[in-house]
Design a protein around this motif. Sequence first.
Motif, PDB file in Angstrom:
ATOM      1  N   GLY A 101       2.635  -9.983  -4.693  1.00 57.88           N
ATOM      2  CA  GLY A 101       2.454  -8.650  -5.246  1.00 57.88           C
ATOM      3  C   GLY A 101       1.132  -8.029  -4.847  1.00 57.88           C
ATOM      4  O   GLY A 101       1.050  -6.819  -4.593  1.00 57.88           O
ATOM      5  N   VAL A 102       0.087  -8.850  -4.784  1.00 55.20           N
ATOM      6  CA  VAL A 102      -1.219  -8.343  -4.363  1.00 55.20           C
ATOM      7  C   VAL A 102      -1.155  -7.876  -2.919  1.00 55.20           C
ATOM      8  O   VAL A 102      -1.636  -6.788  -2.560  1.00 55.20           O
ATOM      9  CB  VAL A 102      -2.298  -9.431  -4.524  1.00 55.20           C
ATOM     10  CG1 VAL A 102      -3.635  -8.932  -4.009  1.00 55.20           C
ATOM     11  CG2 VAL A 102      -2.410  -9.860  -5.983  1.00 55.20           C
ATOM     12  N   ILE A 103      -0.543  -8.697  -2.068  1.00 54.39           N
ATOM     13  CA  ILE A 103      -0.404  -8.333  -0.654  1.00 54.39           C
ATOM     14  C   ILE A 103       0.452  -7.086  -0.505  1.00 54.39           C
ATOM     15  O   ILE A 103       0.150  -6.199   0.304  1.00 54.39           O
ATOM     16  CB  ILE A 103       0.200  -9.504   0.140  1.00 54.39           C
ATOM     17  CG1 ILE A 103      -0.712 -10.727   0.048  1.00 54.39           C
ATOM     18  CG2 ILE A 103       0.432  -9.115   1.602  1.00 54.39           C
ATOM     19  CD1 ILE A 103      -0.142 -11.968   0.698  1.00 54.39           C
ATOM     20  N   ALA A 104       1.528  -7.006  -1.288  1.00 55.52           N
ATOM     21  CA  ALA A 104       2.405  -5.836  -1.216  1.00 55.52           C
ATOM     22  C   ALA A 104       1.660  -4.560  -1.595  1.00 55.52           C
ATOM     23  O   ALA A 104       1.807  -3.522  -0.932  1.00 55.52           O
ATOM     24  CB  ALA A 104       3.612  -6.039  -2.131  1.00 55.52           C
ATOM     25  N   SER A 105       0.851  -4.629  -2.641  1.00 54.27           N
ATOM     26  CA  SER A 105       0.091  -3.448  -3.062  1.00 54.27           C
ATOM     27  C   SER A 105      -0.894  -3.015  -1.984  1.00 54.27           C
ATOM     28  O   SER A 105      -1.021  -1.824  -1.673  1.00 54.27           O
ATOM     29  CB  SER A 105      -0.652  -3.742  -4.368  1.00 54.27           C
ATOM     30  OG  SER A 105       0.245  -4.040  -5.418  1.00 54.27           O
ATOM     31  N   ILE A 106      -1.583  -3.989  -1.404  1.00 49.83           N
ATOM     32  CA  ILE A 106      -2.543  -3.666  -0.345  1.00 49.83           C
ATOM     33  C   ILE A 106      -1.831  -3.072   0.864  1.00 49.83           C
ATOM     34  O   ILE A 106      -2.316  -2.106   1.482  1.00 49.83           O
ATOM     35  CB  ILE A 106      -3.336  -4.930   0.055  1.00 49.83           C
ATOM     36  CG1 ILE A 106      -4.207  -5.395  -1.122  1.00 49.83           C
ATOM     37  CG2 ILE A 106      -4.196  -4.672   1.285  1.00 49.83           C
ATOM     38  CD1 ILE A 106      -4.920  -6.719  -0.871  1.00 49.83           C
ATOM     39  N   LEU A 107      -0.671  -3.632   1.209  1.00 49.96           N
ATOM     40  CA  LEU A 107       0.075  -3.140   2.368  1.00 49.96           C
ATOM     41  C   LEU A 107       0.525  -1.697   2.166  1.00 49.96           C
ATOM     42  O   LEU A 107       0.447  -0.867   3.086  1.00 49.96           O
ATOM     43  CB  LEU A 107       1.284  -4.048   2.625  1.00 49.96           C
ATOM     44  CG  LEU A 107       2.170  -3.688   3.822  1.00 49.96           C
ATOM     45  CD1 LEU A 107       1.358  -3.679   5.112  1.00 49.96           C
ATOM     46  CD2 LEU A 107       3.340  -4.657   3.926  1.00 49.96           C
ATOM     47  N   VAL A 108       0.988  -1.369   0.960  1.00 54.60           N
ATOM     48  CA  VAL A 108       1.429  -0.006   0.673  1.00 54.60           C
ATOM     49  C   VAL A 108       0.249   0.968   0.755  1.00 54.60           C
ATOM     50  O   VAL A 108       0.381   2.089   1.269  1.00 54.60           O
ATOM     51  CB  VAL A 108       2.107   0.055  -0.712  1.00 54.60           C
ATOM     52  CG1 VAL A 108       2.375   1.490  -1.112  1.00 54.60           C
ATOM     53  CG2 VAL A 108       3.414  -0.733  -0.705  1.00 54.60           C
ATOM     54  N   VAL A 109      -0.900   0.541   0.256  1.00 52.39           N
ATOM     55  CA  VAL A 109      -2.099   1.389   0.331  1.00 52.39           C
ATOM     56  C   VAL A 109      -2.496   1.622   1.790  1.00 52.39           C
ATOM     57  O   VAL A 109      -2.844   2.742   2.182  1.00 52.39           O
ATOM     58  CB  VAL A 109      -3.260   0.746  -0.453  1.00 52.39           C
ATOM     59  CG1 VAL A 109      -4.556   1.523  -0.224  1.00 52.39           C
ATOM     60  CG2 VAL A 109      -2.938   0.691  -1.941  1.00 52.39           C
ATOM     61  N   ILE A 110      -2.438   0.576   2.606  1.00 55.24           N
ATOM     62  CA  ILE A 110      -2.759   0.712   4.029  1.00 55.24           C
ATOM     63  C   ILE A 110      -1.799   1.686   4.706  1.00 55.24           C
ATOM     64  O   ILE A 110      -2.213   2.516   5.529  1.00 55.24           O
ATOM     65  CB  ILE A 110      -2.725  -0.663   4.725  1.00 55.24           C
ATOM     66  CG1 ILE A 110      -3.872  -1.538   4.209  1.00 55.24           C
ATOM     67  CG2 ILE A 110      -2.818  -0.513   6.243  1.00 55.24           C
ATOM     68  CD1 ILE A 110      -3.838  -2.970   4.733  1.00 55.24           C
ATOM     69  N   CYS A 111      -0.518   1.594   4.351  1.00 55.68           N
ATOM     70  CA  CYS A 111       0.475   2.505   4.931  1.00 55.68           C
ATOM     71  C   CYS A 111       0.184   3.953   4.555  1.00 55.68           C
ATOM     72  O   CYS A 111       0.312   4.865   5.391  1.00 55.68           O
ATOM     73  CB  CYS A 111       1.877   2.109   4.475  1.00 55.68           C
ATOM     74  SG  CYS A 111       2.494   0.573   5.198  1.00 55.68           S
ATOM     75  N   LEU A 112      -0.217   4.181   3.311  1.00 57.48           N
ATOM     76  CA  LEU A 112      -0.560   5.538   2.888  1.00 57.48           C
ATOM     77  C   LEU A 112      -1.758   6.059   3.681  1.00 57.48           C
ATOM     78  O   LEU A 112      -1.747   7.206   4.164  1.00 57.48           O
ATOM     79  CB  LEU A 112      -0.882   5.549   1.388  1.00 57.48           C
ATOM     80  CG  LEU A 112      -1.327   6.887   0.801  1.00 57.48           C
ATOM     81  CD1 LEU A 112      -0.191   7.904   0.855  1.00 57.48           C
ATOM     82  CD2 LEU A 112      -1.819   6.716  -0.632  1.00 57.48           C
ATOM     83  N   PHE A 113      -2.765   5.233   3.827  1.00 50.54           N
ATOM     84  CA  PHE A 113      -3.943   5.629   4.595  1.00 50.54           C
ATOM     85  C   PHE A 113      -3.580   5.881   6.064  1.00 50.54           C
ATOM     86  O   PHE A 113      -4.067   6.840   6.679  1.00 50.54           O
ATOM     87  CB  PHE A 113      -5.005   4.532   4.492  1.00 50.54           C
ATOM     88  CG  PHE A 113      -6.276   4.838   5.230  1.00 50.54           C
ATOM     89  CD1 PHE A 113      -7.188   5.735   4.702  1.00 50.54           C
ATOM     90  CD2 PHE A 113      -6.552   4.229   6.442  1.00 50.54           C
ATOM     91  CE1 PHE A 113      -8.369   6.028   5.379  1.00 50.54           C
ATOM     92  CE2 PHE A 113      -7.720   4.512   7.125  1.00 50.54           C
ATOM     93  CZ  PHE A 113      -8.629   5.406   6.596  1.00 50.54           C
ATOM     94  N   TRP A 114      -2.717   5.053   6.607  1.00 52.62           N
ATOM     95  CA  TRP A 114      -2.295   5.211   8.006  1.00 52.62           C
ATOM     96  C   TRP A 114      -1.556   6.530   8.211  1.00 52.62           C
ATOM     97  O   TRP A 114      -1.792   7.243   9.195  1.00 52.62           O
ATOM     98  CB  TRP A 114      -1.422   4.026   8.393  1.00 52.62           C
ATOM     99  CG  TRP A 114      -1.024   3.997   9.845  1.00 52.62           C
ATOM    100  CD1 TRP A 114       0.024   4.658  10.429  1.00 52.62           C
ATOM    101  CD2 TRP A 114      -1.674   3.287  10.892  1.00 52.62           C
ATOM    102  NE1 TRP A 114       0.069   4.399  11.766  1.00 52.62           N
ATOM    103  CE2 TRP A 114      -0.971   3.554  12.093  1.00 52.62           C
ATOM    104  CE3 TRP A 114      -2.788   2.445  10.946  1.00 52.62           C
ATOM    105  CZ2 TRP A 114      -1.323   3.001  13.314  1.00 52.62           C
ATOM    106  CZ3 TRP A 114      -3.141   1.890  12.161  1.00 52.62           C
ATOM    107  CH2 TRP A 114      -2.429   2.175  13.319  1.00 52.62           C
ATOM    108  N   VAL A 115      -0.668   6.849   7.283  1.00 50.27           N
ATOM    109  CA  VAL A 115       0.083   8.101   7.399  1.00 50.27           C
ATOM    110  C   VAL A 115      -0.863   9.299   7.335  1.00 50.27           C
ATOM    111  O   VAL A 115      -0.701  10.278   8.082  1.00 50.27           O
ATOM    112  CB  VAL A 115       1.152   8.193   6.288  1.00 50.27           C
ATOM    113  CG1 VAL A 115       1.738   9.602   6.192  1.00 50.27           C
ATOM    114  CG2 VAL A 115       2.260   7.180   6.540  1.00 50.27           C
ATOM    115  N   GLY A 116      -1.849   9.239   6.485  1.00 56.01           N
ATOM    116  CA  GLY A 116      -2.762  10.365   6.349  1.00 56.01           C
ATOM    117  C   GLY A 116      -3.722  10.509   7.498  1.00 56.01           C
ATOM    118  O   GLY A 116      -3.996  11.628   7.951  1.00 56.01           O
ATOM    119  N   LEU A 117      -4.222   9.379   8.020  1.00 52.95           N
ATOM    120  CA  LEU A 117      -5.258   9.445   9.049  1.00 52.95           C
ATOM    121  C   LEU A 117      -4.697   9.393  10.467  1.00 52.95           C
ATOM    122  O   LEU A 117      -5.044  10.223  11.318  1.00 52.95           O
ATOM    123  CB  LEU A 117      -6.249   8.296   8.844  1.00 52.95           C
ATOM    124  CG  LEU A 117      -7.477   8.292   9.767  1.00 52.95           C
ATOM    125  CD1 LEU A 117      -8.345   9.517   9.478  1.00 52.95           C
ATOM    126  CD2 LEU A 117      -8.277   7.009   9.588  1.00 52.95           C
TER     127      LEU A 117
END
Length: 551
Positions: free
Chosen positions: A312-328
């Motif tokens: 779950g920790v890894i999943a949360s971090i991965l989703v956050v990274i994806c959000l940042f990737w989409v924005g940047l």
Amino acid sequence: MNNSASDHSFYIESEEEDDEKEFPKGEDNGNESDSSDYSVENQQQNKPSSYNTSWPQSYRQSIDLYSSVPSPSIGFLGTPTLSRLGSSFLSSSLTRRYTPESLPVDARPFLVPVDDEQPPQQRRSSHTLLPPIPPSRRSSILRKDEKASRVSHEHPISRQSSNAQAVLNGINVLCGVGILSTPYAAKEGGWAGLSILFLFSVLSFYTGMLLRYCLDSKPGLETYPDIGFAAFGNPGRIAISIILYVELYGCCIEYIILESDNLSSLFPNAHLSLGGFYMNPKVLFAVLTTLAVLPTVWLRDLTVLSYISAGGVIASILVVICLFWVGLVDGVGFERSGTTLNLGTLPVAIGLYGYCYSGHAVFPNIYTSMANPSQYPAVLLACFAICTLMYAGVAVMGYTMFGESTQSQFTLNMPQDLVATKIALWTTVVNPFTKYALTIMPVAMSLEELIPSSHLKSHVFAILIRTGLVLSTLGLALTIPFFGLVMSLIGSLLTMLVTLILPCACFLSILRGRITRFQGALCIIIITVGVISSAFGTYSALSKIIENLMS
């Protein structure tokens, strides 16, 4: 008047049957009287420090499984499992263990391992309050230990978690699906509303510390319901347990809504039409999700799912990274300005931010499992600091990316044709499948304790209870399919109680006369903040839910 856990739990009974087959009662060689005398003596010595002899007796073992990762061992209801023992991936001390009060005397762990390197200030739980083992029973217990060792493939069984393990378990509990709604909370409350997130973080950290003081106030306290019993007697224990179980039940409703929303986003054209009966994508995927998780709640041992849910920790971090990737990288950008303050919908944001810190049900378990309990403040501070930074970062990124069009889950706003979006959506979809059974299990086990002892042999009752719970979450998810509003309602009505109000109330009750005026005044202020936030948040969430249902 209250039966022991063994009188209500087919788990324990079936294991005892297995032990009896391998070690017949006749092997005691006429020492039954000694064993009987020891049983009475053991019960008398444990009674003064026993806080978990009334319902729910299964709380410790079920929450330990929900919040940790024991070794894999799988079996369905009614089939004997080979072992309940093993090592843990993140926290071997948080495996499914039974407190002495929840086991029959013959099945209690008489031999307590002693670690020469254990710090002298190690907190004594009720496990260490057992009297010495009589010689008449030593041989049979040693044979059982050898059997468990063979089954567990010689894995060392540790009962102490390191600071790093405790931090990981704490983050895994705190950082859940709430992170998906922080951009929506920022939209509902405005930029100024983010101050509520930081305020709740500080107050929740303090009340988490209060739980520690409550646990240390009396010997034998191990769980949140134990604290309730010490503060307000058996009514307090039952009331706190019900609140905690309802909160977990509400999380399962959120899982169904989450799966429905995200899967229908992935497959918007999916539908099912049978005769005159039609299912749109959201209803179809809600039903399919329920059918998929239903067999997992019938599992007798969920340690396999515990391993997976630790991601779950890894999943949360991965989703956050994806959000940042989409924005940047993918060019969505962070250009929306947003509003400073939305007073009309601020109470909804209060509930959403409050939901982010709903880990207090597990903090006592984490504390009592630590090898070095004196490091609990540092562990708790690390958990809250990391999770708060993640929550705030996602809120800022999501709100500046999507502005006033931000939905209750930021994954629904992300452009569907991007690879990062697919990764985020599928990560969001897979995670609840592993957590649903673990979340509903404490609720199911507490209800199974109420099964009359005459029906123990029939596992049909347990299957019916678990099936009924799953189907009821489906019914409520289809009735109120509003992810953000349901989360706000849970955060306002339940999390405020668990996180802010009850820890302070228990602290004042248990330690009355031994606290400073400043501590007392601070607890009253926190209770006031919790009550006001709960009242406004609950009213606002219910009003909007009714409004959406009527429209």
